[in-house]
Design a protein around this motif. Structure first.
Motif, PDB file in Angstrom:
ATOM      1  N   MET A   1      36.379  38.979  29.719  1.00  0.00           N
ATOM      2  CA  MET A   1      36.181  39.808  30.894  1.00  0.00           C
ATOM      3  C   MET A   1      36.756  41.193  30.613  1.00  0.00           C
ATOM      4  N   GLY A   2      36.226  42.209  31.244  1.00  0.00           N
ATOM      5  CA  GLY A   2      36.682  43.571  31.030  1.00  0.00           C
ATOM      6  C   GLY A   2      38.147  43.791  31.325  1.00  0.00           C
ATOM      7  N   ASN A   3      38.729  42.963  32.187  1.00  0.00           N
ATOM      8  CA  ASN A   3      40.140  43.087  32.520  1.00  0.00           C
ATOM      9  C   ASN A   3      41.036  42.221  31.633  1.00  0.00           C
ATOM     10  N   ALA A   4      40.482  41.650  30.575  1.00  0.00           N
ATOM     11  CA  ALA A   4      41.263  40.820  29.648  1.00  0.00           C
ATOM     12  C   ALA A   4      42.170  41.692  28.780  1.00  0.00           C
TER      13      ALA A   4
ATOM     14  N   LEU B   1      39.223  38.356  20.305  1.00  0.00           N
ATOM     15  CA  LEU B   1      38.770  37.007  19.970  1.00  0.00           C
ATOM     16  C   LEU B   1      37.351  36.721  20.445  1.00  0.00           C
ATOM     17  N   ALA B   2      36.892  37.468  21.414  1.00  0.00           N
ATOM     18  CA  ALA B   2      35.598  37.198  22.055  1.00  0.00           C
ATOM     19  C   ALA B   2      34.429  37.661  21.197  1.00  0.00           C
ATOM     20  N   ASP B   3      33.287  37.049  21.459  1.00  0.00           N
ATOM     21  CA  ASP B   3      32.049  37.485  20.815  1.00  0.00           C
ATOM     22  C   ASP B   3      31.573  38.807  21.402  1.00  0.00           C
ATOM     23  N   PHE B   4      31.822  38.983  22.693  1.00  0.00           N
ATOM     24  CA  PHE B   4      31.569  40.274  23.329  1.00  0.00           C
ATOM     25  C   PHE B   4      32.382  40.393  24.602  1.00  0.00           C
ATOM     26  N   VAL B   5      32.510  41.623  25.083  1.00  0.00           N
ATOM     27  CA  VAL B   5      33.276  41.923  26.291  1.00  0.00           C
ATOM     28  C   VAL B   5      32.294  42.333  27.380  1.00  0.00           C
TER      29      VAL B   5
ATOM     30  N   ASP C   1      35.971  42.212  38.970  1.00  0.00           N
ATOM     31  CA  ASP C   1      35.678  42.890  40.235  1.00  0.00           C
ATOM     32  C   ASP C   1      34.306  43.555  40.222  1.00  0.00           C
ATOM     33  N   ASN C   2      33.653  43.565  39.072  1.00  0.00           N
ATOM     34  CA  ASN C   2      32.349  44.217  38.936  1.00  0.00           C
ATOM     35  C   ASN C   2      31.287  43.278  38.380  1.00  0.00           C
ATOM     36  N   ASP C   3      31.356  42.014  38.810  1.00  0.00           N
ATOM     37  CA  ASP C   3      30.348  41.016  38.458  1.00  0.00           C
ATOM     38  C   ASP C   3      30.218  40.795  36.956  1.00  0.00           C
ATOM     39  N   GLY C   4      31.357  40.722  36.266  1.00  0.00           N
ATOM     40  CA  GLY C   4      31.356  40.530  34.827  1.00  0.00           C
ATOM     41  C   GLY C   4      30.670  39.256  34.365  1.00  0.00           C
ATOM     42  N   VAL C   5      30.866  38.158  35.081  1.00  0.00           N
ATOM     43  CA  VAL C   5      30.219  36.905  34.681  1.00  0.00           C
ATOM     44  C   VAL C   5      28.700  37.042  34.816  1.00  0.00           C
ATOM     45  N   ALA C   6      28.236  37.646  35.897  1.00  0.00           N
ATOM     46  CA  ALA C   6      26.783  37.848  36.069  1.00  0.00           C
ATOM     47  C   ALA C   6      26.227  38.731  34.960  1.00  0.00           C
TER      48      ALA C   6
END
Length: 76
Positions: free
Chosen positions: A44-47, A54-58, A63-68
């Motif tokens: 997530m952008g707030n990580a 570690l993530a494949d992408f950010v 608060d801005n629909d990151g999962v969507a």
């Protein structure tokens, strides 16, 4: 192994998509294992910078629909 990593492995065994086809959108420092276990580890952008590395992408923050936004990127 973390509780979340164990659960994603168990879920993958119980349904048809293999674990490498599963995604996990996380942000906390204790989410390292699940990001590395899932086929698509999304920070997530707030990580923290550590989790983002570690993530494949950010994606956007929570608060801005990151999962969507992550789902949209993965499936479109």
């Amino acid at each position: 192994m973390s509780f979340l990593a164990v659960n994603i492995k168990a879920t993958a065994r119980g349904i048809s998509p293999p674990i490498h086809a599963m995604g996990a959108a996380r942000h906390a420092p204790n989410d390292r294992e699940i990001l590395q276990t899932a086929g698509a580890g999304v920070a997530m952008g707030n990580a923290s910078d550590e989790i983002k590395a570690l993530a494949d992408f950010v994606t956007l923050d929570n608060d801005n629909d990151g999962v969507a936004a992550a789902v949209d990127k993965l499936f479109n």
